[in-house]
Design an enzyme around this catalytic site. Sequence first.
Site, short mmCIF file in Angstrom:
data_model
loop_
_atom_site.label_atom_id
_atom_site.label_comp_id
_atom_site.label_asym_id
_atom_site.label_seq_id
_atom_site.Cartn_x
_atom_site.Cartn_y
_atom_site.Cartn_z
N GLY A 196 -8.54 3.57 -8.56
CA GLY A 196 -8.26 4.91 -8.71
C GLY A 196 -7.93 4.29 -10.42
O GLY A 196 -8.48 3.73 -10.93
N GLY A 225 -1.55 6.57 -2.27
CA GLY A 225 -2.98 6.33 -3.55
C GLY A 225 -3.38 5.40 -2.97
O GLY A 225 -5.10 5.98 -2.91
N HIS A 226 -3.32 4.34 -2.26
CA HIS A 226 -4.52 2.77 -2.16
C HIS A 226 -5.28 3.90 -1.00
O HIS A 226 -6.49 3.95 -0.28
CB HIS A 226 -4.27 2.40 -1.31
CG HIS A 226 -3.02 1.36 -2.27
ND1 HIS A 226 -1.86 0.61 -2.72
CD2 HIS A 226 -3.75 0.32 -3.32
CE1 HIS A 226 -1.52 0.05 -3.73
NE2 HIS A 226 -2.50 0.23 -4.07
N LEU A 228 0.41 -0.97 -0.30
CA LEU A 228 0.35 0.03 0.27
C LEU A 228 0.54 1.36 0.28
O LEU A 228 2.08 1.16 0.27
CB LEU A 228 -1.22 -0.08 1.16
CG LEU A 228 -2.23 -1.31 0.75
CD1 LEU A 228 -2.79 -1.44 2.40
CD2 LEU A 228 -2.85 -1.01 -0.15
#
Length: 283
Positions: A149, A38-39, A35
């Site tokens: 995303g 962004g996550h 991770l």
Amino acid sequence: MSPVIVRTIDELRLRVRELRAAGHTIGLVPTMGALHEGHLSLVQAAKDDGHKVIVSIFVNPTQFNDKKDLEKYPRNEAADVALLEPLDVAIVWAPHVEEMYADGFATTVSVSGITDGLCGATRPGHFDGVATVVSKLLLQALPDAAYFGQKDYQQLAVINRLVADLNIPAKIVGCPILREVDGLAMSSRNVRLSEKGRKTAALLFQTLSQAAEDIDSGKSVETVMSRSSEALLAAGFEAIDYLEMRSADDLSPMTEFDRPARLFVAAFLDGVRLIDNVVVKGR
Ligand code: AMP
């Protein structure tokens, strides 16, 4: 509070039932671990929408068309859980491969059309793997909403399609791409870049952004694309899988900038396959 780590579908269902009984809605954030911010931005988006959050961490073997890529995929569950702790994630859903793909597993979810080009053309079987595992994750957790995303823009389009087609009652939320300071899209694969490669990698976004500006200012799409490819190869990228302008809506190929568009790239650097995409703004 530490998230509870769940390994079986039975326990996941039980815990989701408990959360719902307590009056909560559920937001699912599917990941393959390793991770990064962004996550975490997807987790934050789910929280902002008022959900209790489930983060799934599953390196899905069926979406890797290259075995070596699967073997080299970074895995560090303890570090992932530590990153999720401050975000008050309710559940980390981290099944073993045998729980996801039991003996005799024989079903594939396959989305046609939008999977033909881009990553679908260069990674045979990839989107079947993605569509199948995301369908399973949605049916296991039965969330109110699931967060993805735009970094994986084609994947997001595939998931929107399958959720509509299969009448899966979850809202799909697409979230903006988080980038490093130099513009490189955050990715679990970035840790595999050499020091030199990491610097070169920033050119992917910079080149794509320049190309989008050039197209917006009226330059020929074909010329801009071929110059951009040449620039990336000259800078040290080993190969370019694709560099294309596509419709932002249905991902159909475009040679003229006459409707909402995005530029998509996949290129190899240090043997690592990097992808990115940007909007072509239009005036
Ligand atoms: P992955 O773990 O790479 O499968 O990614 C899990 C989810 O995080 C997918 O929906 C990705 O699109 C999303 N994601 C990955 N990198 C980023 C990023 N840099 N910005 C926003 N979302 C991202």
